[in-house]
Design an enzyme around this catalytic site. Structure first.
Site, PDB file in Angstrom:
ATOM      1  N   SER A  50      -2.768   4.337   2.418  1.00 48.02           N
ATOM      2  CA  SER A  50      -2.422   3.442   3.556  1.00 48.02           C
ATOM      3  C   SER A  50      -3.461   3.686   4.581  1.00 48.02           C
ATOM      4  CB  SER A  50      -1.074   3.891   3.943  1.00 48.02           C
ATOM      5  OG  SER A  50      -0.708   3.317   5.189  1.00 48.02           O
TER       6      SER A  50
ATOM      7  N   ILE B 228      10.123  -9.936  19.211  1.00 51.75           N
ATOM      8  CA  ILE B 228       8.510  -9.498  19.409  1.00 51.75           C
ATOM      9  C   ILE B 228       8.376  -8.264  19.907  1.00 51.75           C
ATOM     10  CG2 ILE B 228       6.303 -10.233  19.997  1.00 51.75           C
ATOM     11  CD1 ILE B 228       6.817 -12.992  18.802  1.00 51.75           C
TER      12      ILE B 228
ATOM     13  N   GLN C 100       2.234   3.692  -7.544  1.00 52.27           N
ATOM     14  CA  GLN C 100       2.813   2.837  -6.346  1.00 52.27           C
ATOM     15  C   GLN C 100       4.054   3.487  -5.806  1.00 52.27           C
ATOM     16  OE1 GLN C 100       1.148   0.333  -5.303  1.00 52.27           O
ATOM     17  NE2 GLN C 100      -0.345   0.605  -7.340  1.00 52.27           N
ATOM     18  N   ALA C 101       4.637   4.439  -6.526  1.00 55.99           N
ATOM     19  CA  ALA C 101       5.790   5.042  -6.292  1.00 55.99           C
ATOM     20  C   ALA C 101       5.729   6.001  -4.994  1.00 55.99           C
ATOM     21  CB  ALA C 101       6.682   5.782  -7.104  1.00 55.99           C
TER      22      ALA C 101
ATOM     23  N   VAL D  72       6.621  -7.000   9.124  1.00 56.75           N
ATOM     24  CA  VAL D  72       7.067  -7.997   9.946  1.00 56.75           C
ATOM     25  C   VAL D  72       7.085  -9.496   9.501  1.00 56.75           C
ATOM     26  CG1 VAL D  72       4.515  -8.402  11.099  1.00 56.75           C
ATOM     27  CG2 VAL D  72       6.420  -8.881  12.430  1.00 56.75           C
TER      28      VAL D  72
ATOM     29  N   ARG E  47       6.985  -1.223  20.767  1.00 50.92           N
ATOM     30  CA  ARG E  47       7.436  -0.018  19.961  1.00 50.92           C
ATOM     31  C   ARG E  47       6.666   0.916  20.278  1.00 50.92           C
ATOM     32  NH1 ARG E  47       7.486  -1.854  13.524  1.00 50.92           N
ATOM     33  NH2 ARG E  47       9.572  -2.868  13.897  1.00 50.92           N
TER      34      ARG E  47
ATOM     35  N   LYS F 122       0.116  10.556   2.511  1.00 50.85           N
ATOM     36  CA  LYS F 122      -0.981   9.663   1.828  1.00 50.85           C
ATOM     37  C   LYS F 122      -2.407  10.118   1.494  1.00 50.85           C
ATOM     38  CE  LYS F 122       1.476   6.193   0.673  1.00 50.85           C
ATOM     39  NZ  LYS F 122       1.634   5.780  -0.885  1.00 50.85           N
TER      40      LYS F 122
ATOM     41  N   TYR G 243       4.227  10.576   6.642  1.00 48.18           N
ATOM     42  CA  TYR G 243       3.696   9.685   5.669  1.00 48.18           C
ATOM     43  C   TYR G 243       2.458   9.647   5.787  1.00 48.18           C
ATOM     44  CZ  TYR G 243       2.816   4.886   3.710  1.00 48.18           C
ATOM     45  OH  TYR G 243       2.638   3.749   2.907  1.00 48.18           O
TER      46      TYR G 243
ATOM     47  N   ILE H 293       9.587  10.340 -10.215  1.00 47.40           N
ATOM     48  CA  ILE H 293       8.220  10.767 -10.430  1.00 47.40           C
ATOM     49  C   ILE H 293       8.235  12.351 -10.248  1.00 47.40           C
ATOM     50  CG2 ILE H 293       6.981   8.820 -10.262  1.00 47.40           C
ATOM     51  CD1 ILE H 293       6.362   9.998  -7.334  1.00 47.40           C
TER      52      ILE H 293
HETATM   53  P1  NAD Z   1       8.620  -0.516  -2.364  1.00 50.90           P
HETATM   54  O1  NAD Z   1       9.457   0.328  -1.544  1.00 50.90           O
HETATM   55  O2  NAD Z   1       9.066  -2.140  -2.594  1.00 50.90           O
HETATM   56  O3  NAD Z   1       7.992   0.249  -3.736  1.00 50.90           O
HETATM   57  C1  NAD Z   1       7.925   1.547  -3.969  1.00 50.90           C
HETATM   58  C2  NAD Z   1       8.962   1.891  -5.189  1.00 50.90           C
HETATM   59  O4  NAD Z   1       8.827   3.271  -5.688  1.00 50.90           O
HETATM   60  C3  NAD Z   1      10.334   1.249  -5.254  1.00 50.90           C
HETATM   61  O5  NAD Z   1      10.504   0.445  -6.365  1.00 50.90           O
HETATM   62  C4  NAD Z   1      10.955   2.529  -5.384  1.00 50.90           C
HETATM   63  O6  NAD Z   1      12.420   2.510  -5.802  1.00 50.90           O
HETATM   64  C5  NAD Z   1      10.231   3.423  -5.823  1.00 50.90           C
HETATM   65  N1  NAD Z   1      10.173   5.052  -5.752  1.00 50.90           N
HETATM   66  C6  NAD Z   1      10.377   5.596  -4.594  1.00 50.90           C
HETATM   67  N2  NAD Z   1      10.557   6.962  -4.736  1.00 50.90           N
HETATM   68  C7  NAD Z   1      10.501   6.993  -6.139  1.00 50.90           C
HETATM   69  C8  NAD Z   1      10.559   8.228  -6.945  1.00 50.90           C
HETATM   70  N3  NAD Z   1      10.808   9.497  -6.427  1.00 50.90           N
HETATM   71  N4  NAD Z   1      10.559   8.106  -8.334  1.00 50.90           N
HETATM   72  C9  NAD Z   1      10.248   6.859  -8.609  1.00 50.90           C
HETATM   73  N5  NAD Z   1      10.374   5.946  -8.008  1.00 50.90           N
HETATM   74  C10 NAD Z   1      10.209   5.815  -6.745  1.00 50.90           C
HETATM   75  O7  NAD Z   1       7.319  -0.410  -1.248  1.00 50.90           O
HETATM   76  P2  NAD Z   1       5.695  -1.296  -1.521  1.00 50.90           P
HETATM   77  O8  NAD Z   1       5.487  -1.937  -0.273  1.00 50.90           O
HETATM   78  O9  NAD Z   1       5.757  -1.799  -2.826  1.00 50.90           O
HETATM   79  O10 NAD Z   1       4.788   0.049  -1.687  1.00 50.90           O
HETATM   80  C11 NAD Z   1       4.106   0.306  -2.869  1.00 50.90           C
HETATM   81  C12 NAD Z   1       3.181   1.411  -2.384  1.00 50.90           C
HETATM   82  O11 NAD Z   1       2.096   0.858  -1.589  1.00 50.90           O
HETATM   83  C13 NAD Z   1       3.669   2.789  -1.830  1.00 50.90           C
HETATM   84  O12 NAD Z   1       2.946   3.787  -2.197  1.00 50.90           O
HETATM   85  C14 NAD Z   1       3.241   2.462  -0.403  1.00 50.90           C
HETATM   86  O13 NAD Z   1       3.181   3.715   0.458  1.00 50.90           O
HETATM   87  C15 NAD Z   1       1.990   1.783  -0.347  1.00 50.90           C
HETATM   88  N6  NAD Z   1       1.442   1.198   0.891  1.00 50.90           N
HETATM   89  C16 NAD Z   1       2.348  -0.193   1.194  1.00 50.90           C
HETATM   90  C17 NAD Z   1       2.069  -0.871   2.201  1.00 50.90           C
HETATM   91  C18 NAD Z   1       2.762  -2.201   2.501  1.00 50.90           C
HETATM   92  O14 NAD Z   1       2.380  -3.014   3.431  1.00 50.90           O
HETATM   93  N7  NAD Z   1       3.674  -2.618   1.711  1.00 50.90           N
HETATM   94  C19 NAD Z   1       0.854  -0.394   2.946  1.00 50.90           C
HETATM   95  C20 NAD Z   1       0.486   0.801   2.617  1.00 50.90           C
HETATM   96  C21 NAD Z   1       0.581   1.148   1.503  1.00 50.90           C
HETATM   97  C1  UD1 Z   2       2.361  -0.706   9.092  1.00 52.28           C
HETATM   98  C2  UD1 Z   2       3.021  -0.021   8.147  1.00 52.28           C
HETATM   99  C3  UD1 Z   2       3.167   1.567   8.407  1.00 52.28           C
HETATM  100  C4  UD1 Z   2       1.981   2.182   8.614  1.00 52.28           C
HETATM  101  C5  UD1 Z   2       1.063   1.248   9.886  1.00 52.28           C
HETATM  102  C6  UD1 Z   2      -0.333   2.035   9.830  1.00 52.28           C
HETATM  103  C7  UD1 Z   2       4.490  -1.559   7.306  1.00 52.28           C
HETATM  104  C8  UD1 Z   2       6.051  -2.224   7.233  1.00 52.28           C
HETATM  105  N1  UD1 Z   2       4.185  -0.565   8.197  1.00 52.28           N
HETATM  106  O1  UD1 Z   2       3.030  -0.680  10.328  1.00 52.28           O
HETATM  107  O2  UD1 Z   2       3.722   2.159   7.489  1.00 52.28           O
HETATM  108  O3  UD1 Z   2       2.153   3.537   9.444  1.00 52.28           O
HETATM  109  O4  UD1 Z   2       0.908   0.141   9.342  1.00 52.28           O
HETATM  110  O5  UD1 Z   2      -1.115   1.265  10.739  1.00 52.28           O
HETATM  111  O6  UD1 Z   2       3.597  -2.153   6.508  1.00 52.28           O
HETATM  112  N2  UD1 Z   2       6.835  -6.475  14.880  1.00 52.28           N
HETATM  113  C9  UD1 Z   2       7.475  -7.247  15.931  1.00 52.28           C
HETATM  114  N3  UD1 Z   2       8.705  -7.591  15.242  1.00 52.28           N
HETATM  115  C10 UD1 Z   2       9.280  -7.077  14.305  1.00 52.28           C
HETATM  116  C11 UD1 Z   2       8.730  -6.171  13.493  1.00 52.28           C
HETATM  117  C12 UD1 Z   2       7.386  -5.907  13.923  1.00 52.28           C
HETATM  118  O7  UD1 Z   2       6.923  -7.689  16.846  1.00 52.28           O
HETATM  119  O8  UD1 Z   2      10.416  -7.645  14.003  1.00 52.28           O
HETATM  120  C13 UD1 Z   2       5.354  -6.033  15.312  1.00 52.28           C
HETATM  121  C14 UD1 Z   2       5.055  -4.545  15.398  1.00 52.28           C
HETATM  122  O9  UD1 Z   2       5.455  -4.132  16.835  1.00 52.28           O
HETATM  123  C15 UD1 Z   2       3.895  -4.397  14.951  1.00 52.28           C
HETATM  124  C16 UD1 Z   2       3.574  -5.573  14.151  1.00 52.28           C
HETATM  125  O10 UD1 Z   2       4.386  -6.337  14.353  1.00 52.28           O
HETATM  126  O11 UD1 Z   2       3.092  -4.724  16.267  1.00 52.28           O
HETATM  127  C17 UD1 Z   2       3.477  -5.223  12.524  1.00 52.28           C
HETATM  128  O12 UD1 Z   2       4.378  -4.224  12.518  1.00 52.28           O
HETATM  129  P1  UD1 Z   2       4.841  -3.818  10.977  1.00 52.28           P
HETATM  130  O13 UD1 Z   2       5.002  -4.932  10.008  1.00 52.28           O
HETATM  131  O14 UD1 Z   2       6.137  -3.003  11.120  1.00 52.28           O
HETATM  132  O15 UD1 Z   2       3.611  -3.076  10.581  1.00 52.28           O
HETATM  133  P2  UD1 Z   2       2.737  -1.931  11.446  1.00 52.28           P
HETATM  134  O16 UD1 Z   2       3.321  -1.459  12.565  1.00 52.28           O
HETATM  135  O17 UD1 Z   2       1.312  -2.314  11.642  1.00 52.28           O
END
Ligand code: NAD
Ligand code: UD1
Length: 325
Positions: A129, A213, A85-86, A197, A280, A157, A153, A66
Site C-alpha cells: 500500500s 467532505i 490479497q488477503a 471515498v 480528518r 505492509k 497497517y 491464511i
Molecule cells: P477487501 O476487504 O475487499 O479484501 C480483502 C479480502 O481478504 C476479503 O475478502 C477478506 O475476507 C479476506 N481476508 C481477510 N483476512 C483474511 C484471513 N485471515 N484469511 C483469509 N482471508 C482473509 O479489500 P481490498 O480493497 O480488496 O484489499 C485487497 C488488498 O489490497 C489488501 O491486501 C489491501 O491491504 C490492499 N490494498 C487495498 C487498497 C484499496 O484502495 N482498496 C489500497 C492499498 C492496498
Molecule cells: C487511503 C487508504 C488507507 C491508507 C492511505 C495511505 C482507503 C480506504 N484508505 O486512505 O488505508 O492508509 O490511503 O495514504 O483506501 N473523504 C471525504 N469524505 C468521506 C470519505 C473520505 O471527504 O466520506 C476524504 C478523506 O478525508 C481523504 C480522501 O477523501 O482526504 C480519501 O479518503 P479515503 O478514501 O478514506 O482514502 P485515504 O485517506 O487516502
C-alpha cells in the site's frame, strides 16, 4: 479482461488469497478469462461470496484463514503463482487491534510465503500500500523515497515487503510487491465509514443524501481503477526483471475530493450539496504516484482514464444491491 498484451501469461494455475474481496474477486475474473485455473482462500471477514457467485462453479474455493498452514499448503499445491490479497485492510481496525491484525497481516503473509517455499511455487505477487509512505510531503511518490509508516497497517505492509524480499534472496521464491494507491471500482464495499471515498460518494449520490467532505475538499488522491490494478498484478506475475522488487501502482494523475463529488453528483443527476466537516485527523493532503518504474519494468500502463472508470463504477453501484443495506 482478456490479457492481449505483449507479455504472455505463462502460468497455468494460480491461488488468490482474499479472492472474495473487492480487488481479489476482480482478479479471479480476469485470471479465469485468460483460461487459467484459479483457487481461492478467503475467510469472508470483509469479502462476500456474492463477489464470486458467477464463477463459483469454475474455481476451487476454500473458506479458511491464511494463518492456517495446513489449508494453505493444501490449496496452493500445483500452483505456479500466488496473488496475495488477503489482509485486515482497515487502518482504524489495525490501530484498535494491533496484535490480532498483525497475526493476519504479518504471520498470515509469512504463512503464504512459506506455503510457496514448501510447494516450490515460482512467484508470489503481494498487495502492499501507498500507506508505507506516510505523510512525507515529497511528491509524486517514488519507490526510492523514505518510508514513514504511521499505523500498524502501514508497518505490517512494510514488514510484508521486507519478508517478501527475504524469501527471494534466501529461498529463490520470486516475490513482487505492489504498492496500490487509492483503488476504486465495482465491488468496493461502501458500508464502513472508513471505506474508500469513491464507494461512499457513490452510495450517497444514488440515495440522494449529502456526503461529508472532510476539510476544504481541495486534498487530492491518485485514484486507480480496479481493472488497472488487476492488470498490474497479471504483469507482475510474468515480468522478467520484477522479482524482489516493489512497484507503485497508480495512475500519476490527481483528483481533488471536491471535483470527485462534482463528477459523481453529475452522473447521479442530483443537486445534493456536500456537508463540510473538520479535516480528518492525520489526513494526508496530497497523494500521487510516480509509476515510471512499473511502466519500464512491468510495462504497466493504466488503461482507464478517470472519467471512464468512474462511469463504469457508477453503473455498477446503480445496478447492485449495495453491501451493508
Ligand atoms: P477487501 O476487504 O475487499 O479484501 C480483502 C479480502 O481478504 C476479503 O475478502 C477478506 O475476507 C479476506 N481476508 C481477510 N483476512 C483474511 C484471513 N485471515 N484469511 C483469509 N482471508 C482473509 O479489500 P481490498 O480493497 O480488496 O484489499 C485487497 C488488498 O489490497 C489488501 O491486501 C489491501 O491491504 C490492499 N490494498 C487495498 C487498497 C484499496 O484502495 N482498496 C489500497 C492499498 C492496498
Ligand atoms: C487511503 C487508504 C488507507 C491508507 C492511505 C495511505 C482507503 C480506504 N484508505 O486512505 O488505508 O492508509 O490511503 O495514504 O483506501 N473523504 C471525504 N469524505 C468521506 C470519505 C473520505 O471527504 O466520506 C476524504 C478523506 O478525508 C481523504 C480522501 O477523501 O482526504 C480519501 O479518503 P479515503 O478514501 O478514506 O482514502 P485515504 O485517506 O487516502
Amino acid at each position: 479482461m482478456r490479457f492481449s498484451d505483449t507479455l504472455k501469461l505463462t502460468f497455468k494455475k494460480a491461488l488468490v488469497t482474499g479472492g472474495a474481496g473487492f480487488i481479489g474477486s476482480n482478479l479471479v475474473d480476469a485470471i479465469l478469462e485468460n483460461g487459467i485455473n484459479v483457487s481461492v482462500i478467503d475467510n469472508l471477514s470483509t469479502g462476500h461470496l456474492s463477489n464470486l457467485s458467477k464463477v463459483m462453479d469454475r474455481i476451487a474455493f476454500i473458506e479458511g484463514d491464511i494463518q492456517d498452514a495446513d489449508i494453505l499448503n493444501d490449496i496452493s499445491k500445483g500452483c505456479d503463482v500466488i496473488f496475495h490479497q488477503a489482509a485486515v485492510v482497515s487502518v482504524p481496525q489495525t490501530v484498535e487491534h494491533p496484535v490480532e491484525s498483525s497475526m493476519v497481516n504479518d504471520i498470515g503473509t509469512l504463512r503464504v510465503l512459506e506455503a510457496a517455499r514448501k510447494n516450490g511455487i515460482k512467484r508470489v505477487v503481494m498487495a502492499s500500500s501507498c500507506a508505507v509512505y506516510g505523510d512525507d510531503p515529497g511528491l509524486p511518490k517514488k519507490e526510492t523515497m523514505p518510508v514513514k509508516p504511521l499505523s500498524p497497517y502501514a508497518v505490517q505492509k512494510l514488514t510484508g515487503e521486507y519478508n517478501a524480499k527475504l524469501y527471494t534472496d534466501l529461498y529463490g521464491i520470486e516475490t513482487v510487491c505492489l504498492r496500490y494507491f487509492n483503488v476504486y471500482g465495482p465491488r468496493q464495499d461502501p458500508s464502513s465509514p472508513y471505506s474508500g471515498v469513491i464507494s461512499i460518494f457513490m452510495k450517497k449520490a444514488i440515495e440522494r443524501k449529502a456526503p461529508f467532505i472532510y476539510g476544504d475538499g481541495n486534498q487530492y488522491r491518485d485514484f486507480v481503477f480496479v481493472r488497472d490494478v488487476v492488470k498490474a498484478n497479471l504483469k507482475a506475475a510474468v515480468a522478467e526483471k520484477a522479482a524482489g522488487r516493489v512497484f507503485n501502482i497508480g495512475t500519476g494523475q490527481a483528483i481533488r475530493v471536491n471535483d470527485l463529488w462534482e463528477m459523481i453528483r453529475a452522473l447521479a443527476e442530483t443537486d445534493v450539496t456536500p456537508e463540510y466537516k473538520e479535516p480528518r485527523k492525520g489526513d494526508i493532503k496530497e497523494s500521487k504516484a510516480d509509476i515510471s518504474l512499473a511502466k519500464s519494468l512491468l510495462r504497466f500502463e493504466p488503461s482507464f482514464p478517470f472519467e471512464t472508470g468512474i462511469k463504469e463504477t457508477f453503473r455498477w453501484y446503480q445496478n447492485s444491491q449495495i453491501y451493508g443495506d
